[in-house]
Scaffold this active site. Structure first.
Site, PDB file in Angstrom:
ATOM      1  N   GLU A  33       8.493  -1.400  -7.894  1.00 29.65           N
ATOM      2  CA  GLU A  33       8.985  -2.506  -8.720  1.00 29.65           C
ATOM      3  C   GLU A  33       8.128  -2.524  -9.981  1.00 29.65           C
ATOM      4  O   GLU A  33       6.896  -2.531  -9.883  1.00 29.65           O
ATOM      5  CB  GLU A  33       8.864  -3.838  -7.968  1.00 29.65           C
ATOM      6  CG  GLU A  33       9.423  -4.963  -8.820  1.00 29.65           C
ATOM      7  CD  GLU A  33       9.384  -6.324  -8.176  1.00 29.65           C
ATOM      8  OE1 GLU A  33       8.930  -6.456  -7.030  1.00 29.65           O
ATOM      9  OE2 GLU A  33       9.814  -7.273  -8.861  1.00 29.65           O
ATOM     10  N   ARG A 259       0.813   0.771   5.655  1.00 28.01           N
ATOM     11  CA  ARG A 259       0.322   0.582   4.294  1.00 28.01           C
ATOM     12  C   ARG A 259      -1.127   1.000   4.236  1.00 28.01           C
ATOM     13  O   ARG A 259      -1.845   0.878   5.233  1.00 28.01           O
ATOM     14  CB  ARG A 259       0.345  -0.915   3.993  1.00 28.01           C
ATOM     15  CG  ARG A 259       1.441  -1.402   3.145  1.00 28.01           C
ATOM     16  CD  ARG A 259       1.254  -2.893   2.985  1.00 28.01           C
ATOM     17  NE  ARG A 259       1.018  -3.206   1.595  1.00 28.01           N
ATOM     18  CZ  ARG A 259       1.992  -3.316   0.702  1.00 28.01           C
ATOM     19  NH1 ARG A 259       3.238  -3.146   1.040  1.00 28.01           N
ATOM     20  NH2 ARG A 259       1.724  -3.608  -0.553  1.00 28.01           N
ATOM     21  N   LYS A 269      -0.428  -6.398  -5.548  1.00 28.96           N
ATOM     22  CA  LYS A 269      -0.290  -6.506  -7.006  1.00 28.96           C
ATOM     23  C   LYS A 269      -0.474  -7.955  -7.462  1.00 28.96           C
ATOM     24  O   LYS A 269      -1.037  -8.221  -8.509  1.00 28.96           O
ATOM     25  CB  LYS A 269       1.095  -6.010  -7.437  1.00 28.96           C
ATOM     26  CG  LYS A 269       1.181  -4.502  -7.510  1.00 28.96           C
ATOM     27  CD  LYS A 269       2.478  -4.057  -8.146  1.00 28.96           C
ATOM     28  CE  LYS A 269       3.536  -3.811  -7.122  1.00 28.96           C
ATOM     29  NZ  LYS A 269       4.760  -3.226  -7.644  1.00 28.96           N
TER      30      LYS A 269
HETATM   31  P1  ATP Z   1       3.777  -6.125  -3.708  1.00 25.23           P
HETATM   32  O1  ATP Z   1       2.339  -5.740  -3.933  1.00 25.23           O
HETATM   33  O2  ATP Z   1       4.314  -7.009  -4.743  1.00 25.23           O
HETATM   34  O3  ATP Z   1       4.063  -6.506  -2.283  1.00 25.23           O
HETATM   35  P2  ATP Z   1       4.602  -3.455  -3.281  1.00 25.23           P
HETATM   36  O4  ATP Z   1       3.180  -3.102  -3.083  1.00 25.23           O
HETATM   37  O5  ATP Z   1       5.570  -3.349  -2.165  1.00 25.23           O
HETATM   38  O6  ATP Z   1       4.680  -4.877  -3.902  1.00 25.23           O
HETATM   39  P3  ATP Z   1       6.351  -1.766  -4.771  1.00 25.23           P
HETATM   40  O7  ATP Z   1       6.325  -1.479  -6.214  1.00 25.23           O
HETATM   41  O8  ATP Z   1       7.550  -2.413  -4.228  1.00 25.23           O
HETATM   42  O9  ATP Z   1       5.073  -2.618  -4.503  1.00 25.23           O
HETATM   43  O10 ATP Z   1       6.032  -0.450  -3.932  1.00 25.23           O
HETATM   44  C1  ATP Z   1       6.688   0.754  -4.115  1.00 25.23           C
HETATM   45  C2  ATP Z   1       6.530   1.618  -2.900  1.00 25.23           C
HETATM   46  O11 ATP Z   1       5.163   1.831  -2.596  1.00 25.23           O
HETATM   47  C3  ATP Z   1       7.147   0.946  -1.685  1.00 25.23           C
HETATM   48  O12 ATP Z   1       7.917   1.893  -1.006  1.00 25.23           O
HETATM   49  C4  ATP Z   1       5.975   0.502  -0.874  1.00 25.23           C
HETATM   50  O13 ATP Z   1       6.261   0.531   0.495  1.00 25.23           O
HETATM   51  C5  ATP Z   1       4.892   1.499  -1.260  1.00 25.23           C
HETATM   52  N1  ATP Z   1       3.580   0.876  -1.171  1.00 25.23           N
HETATM   53  C6  ATP Z   1       3.142  -0.213  -1.819  1.00 25.23           C
HETATM   54  N2  ATP Z   1       1.892  -0.525  -1.454  1.00 25.23           N
HETATM   55  C7  ATP Z   1       1.514   0.393  -0.538  1.00 25.23           C
HETATM   56  C8  ATP Z   1       0.327   0.621   0.230  1.00 25.23           C
HETATM   57  N3  ATP Z   1      -0.718  -0.181   0.124  1.00 25.23           N
HETATM   58  N4  ATP Z   1       0.305   1.678   1.060  1.00 25.23           N
HETATM   59  C9  ATP Z   1       1.358   2.495   1.167  1.00 25.23           C
HETATM   60  N5  ATP Z   1       2.500   2.343   0.481  1.00 25.23           N
HETATM   61  C10 ATP Z   1       2.592   1.310  -0.362  1.00 25.23           C
HETATM   62 MG    MG Z   2       7.946  -4.000  -2.888  1.00 25.41          MG
END
Ligand code: ATP
Ligand code: MG
Length: 549
Positions: A33, A259, A269
């Protein structure tokens, strides 16, 4: 088709799908996003998705999941592309945006309404939440659940045309308010957002939710394996429900993995944004940030980040990964590629009394202790030199291996020196030290005595002023995410700035980017800070092995 032998469960699934001829081509996607910069957690997902595409000779799409105009911006779209490219990955063809599917998604939503599988709910946000129930308490049907298709279609159109305010009404799937999976209790599919969208501007007043848009976008793009983090485990059922009820064939399957959580930081974020807003750090690119941009400016290499991702692997178990693992990966890489120089971070002046003023001896030193092809540079030994304040103690115990009143020390690449006397100011602070050098000890040890230590130095004539920025963790505890008030655990002394010297000849190797300052650690030039300070400025990437930050 090449079958990868890798043991992680996702590769196993893909191997099986290929063997069973379920797919002939593998197609993944990375769906950020654009509401912030990418961080090391995203790197894990990037590494997984792009590597799968590479290994199986498939494709990986970059798709911006831009369904919430409130926090999204072009700045993030740009930074995300830059970071993925920097990591060395190429996405399939053009870039995809969920916002390019808004029209299609709207049509699909109407199909669900017509099939009596979606309805417009007039309950407030608070009521929707209350009616949803909890893990132990069943949900309750909304009074609007059985409205006629015509009413729903009309309200949905009005909603689209901006006749309602944010939060007034929403479109919900009609599934099961008693489902043991709370996600399935009539999830919201569309909500009203009046803010301008960075791409579609004011064309839309309604936006699809992640749940509704993600599965459809995956199917439009013919994604085969939709990989996401574990928090979407319960959404998997909804993913399948939407596609099934829209009769979308050949659709992807979602698989969840854990994650990344990393010690001494947060990978949310939203929380990182708070640190910026509160001016605790300077921005997304601050070298203390766990963002890819922050790590780049801190001196991390793409290879070190990929290596880290490889080491942490992919599983279904959430862990808090030790920060030292990331540090190990960068140290390991920099050890091979960093050019060795000497720098003095806390200068202390030494006058070599038995050298004439005009003495200026050139010494050629290797840029790397093993890789001779990395060349050499010149250093100069003369009457006034700088050593580090921490390498001298007036009085020290026997364990001390550096310079003291009665202990000689070797100057790296040069001679052995011995203290004659110390000059102090009126407050008792050491101003300079007068030493003698032993002219028979250039790169050779004296036969009559043992020299315990080697210290680094830079001669005054060969020095240029430099600034050093040394960083500590932003948080004082290992797992700030485990605390309700994570802001209570900010380390307010996470940056230390020092003024010192580097060897002049480093300038001739400035293109090399990654440096080791002997005995100090690995450093990188911070271009922006150099320009701002009008003085060459280095960020400390990491200390040498076994040394604390
Ligand atoms: P937010 O921090 O707002 O919850 P998000 O971390 O999910 O958002 P996105 O931009 O939606 O952020 O993430 C893009 C992709 O990266 C998604 O497929 C998500 O699952 C993956 N992702 C995000 N954070 C992690 C993490 N800490 N470890 C592994 N994958 C991640
Ligand atoms: Mg997300």
């Amino acid at each position: 088709m090449k079958i990868n032998k890798n043991k992680n469960f996702i590769y196993k699934i893909i191997n099986k799908d290929l063997k069973n001829k379920k797919y002939t081509k593998i197609h993944t996607r990375f769906p950020p996003e654009p509401n912030g910069f990418l961080h090391i957690g995203h790197a894990k997902s990037i590494y997984l998705n792009f590597k799968i595409a590479k290994i199986y000779n498939g494709k990986c799409n970059l798709r911006f999941d831009d369904t919430n105009p409130d926090n999204e911006s072009k700045i993030y779209v740009k930074s995300i592309q830059k970071d993925i490219k920097w990591m060395g990955y190429k996405w399939n063809k053009k870039i995809f945006y969920v916002s390019q599917y808004f029209k299609k998604l709207y049509k699909y939503a109407k199909i669900l309404i017509k099939k009596k599988l979606a309805y417009i709910d007039k309950l407030s946000k608070k009521e929707v939440k209350k009616y949803r129930g909890t893990l132990t308490q069943k949900g309750k049907n909304s009074p609007y659940r059985n409205q006629s298709v015509e009413t729903n279609l009309k309200l949905f159109k009005d909603m689209k045309n901006g006749k309602f305010k944010d939060g007034d009404i929403c479109l919900r799937a009609k599934i099961d308010m008693n489902s043991s999976n709370i996600v399935m209790r009539d999830p919201v599919l569309y909500r009203i957002k009046k803010n301008l969208h960075y791409r579609t501007k004011n064309k839309w007043y309604i936006y699809p939710t992640y749940d509704f848009s993600h599965c459809i976008s995956d199917s439009i793009e013919k994604i085969t394996h939709s990989l996401c983090s574990l928090e979407f485990l319960n959404n998997n059922q909804l993913y399948q429900w939407i596609l099934k009820n829209l009769n979308i064939k050949n659709h992807a399957k979602q698989y969840e993995f854990s994650r990344l959580n990393l010690e001494y930081t947060t990978l949310s974020k939203r929380k990182l944004k708070v640190l910026i807003q509160k001016k605790i750090i300077s921005g997304w690119k601050d070298p203390r940030m766990p963002t890819i941009s922050g790590l780049r400016i801190r001196g991390y290499t793409p290879q070190s980040i990929k290596n880290f991702c490889k080491k942490i692997g992919v599983s279904k178990k959430n862990h808090l990964i030790e920060f030292s693992l990331l540090e190990h990966c960068i140290r390991d890489h920099l050890n091979n590629i960093a050019y060795r120089f000497m720098a003095i971070i806390n200068p202390l002046k030494i006058i070599i009394t038995n050298l004439p003023k005009e003495h200026n001896q050139k010494i050629i030193v290797n840029n790397h202790p093993i890789y001779k092809n990395m060349g050499t540079h010149e250093i100069y030994f003369n009457k006034t030199i700088y050593i580090d304040k921490n390498d001298f103690k007036e009085i020290a115990n026997k364990k001390y291996r550096r310079l003291t009143m009665n202990q000689e020390v070797r100057l790296r690449h040069a001679y052995i020196i011995k203290v004659k006397n110390i000059e102090k100011d009126s407050l008792g602070n050491i101003k300079k030290i007068y030493c003698t050098y032993d002219q028979n000890t250039l790169n050779k040890n004296p036969s009559d005595r043992k020299i315990k230590g080697v210290i680094h130095w830079v001669s005054k004539k060969n020095a240029i002023l430099a600034k050093f920025r040394i960083f500590k963790h932003i948080f004082s505890i290992k797992n700030p995410d485990s605390q309700k008030n994570y802001l209570k655990y900010i380390n307010h002394k996470s940056i230390i700035i020092k003024n010192g010297f580097i060897e002049k000849s480093l300038i001739n190797h400035i293109k090399q980017k990654y440096f080791q300052f002997e005995r100090e650690g690995y450093f990188i030039i911070d271009k922006k800070e150099t320009f701002k300070n009008k003085k060459i400025t280095f960020n400390k990437t990491i200390s040498l092995k076994g040394k604390k930050h």
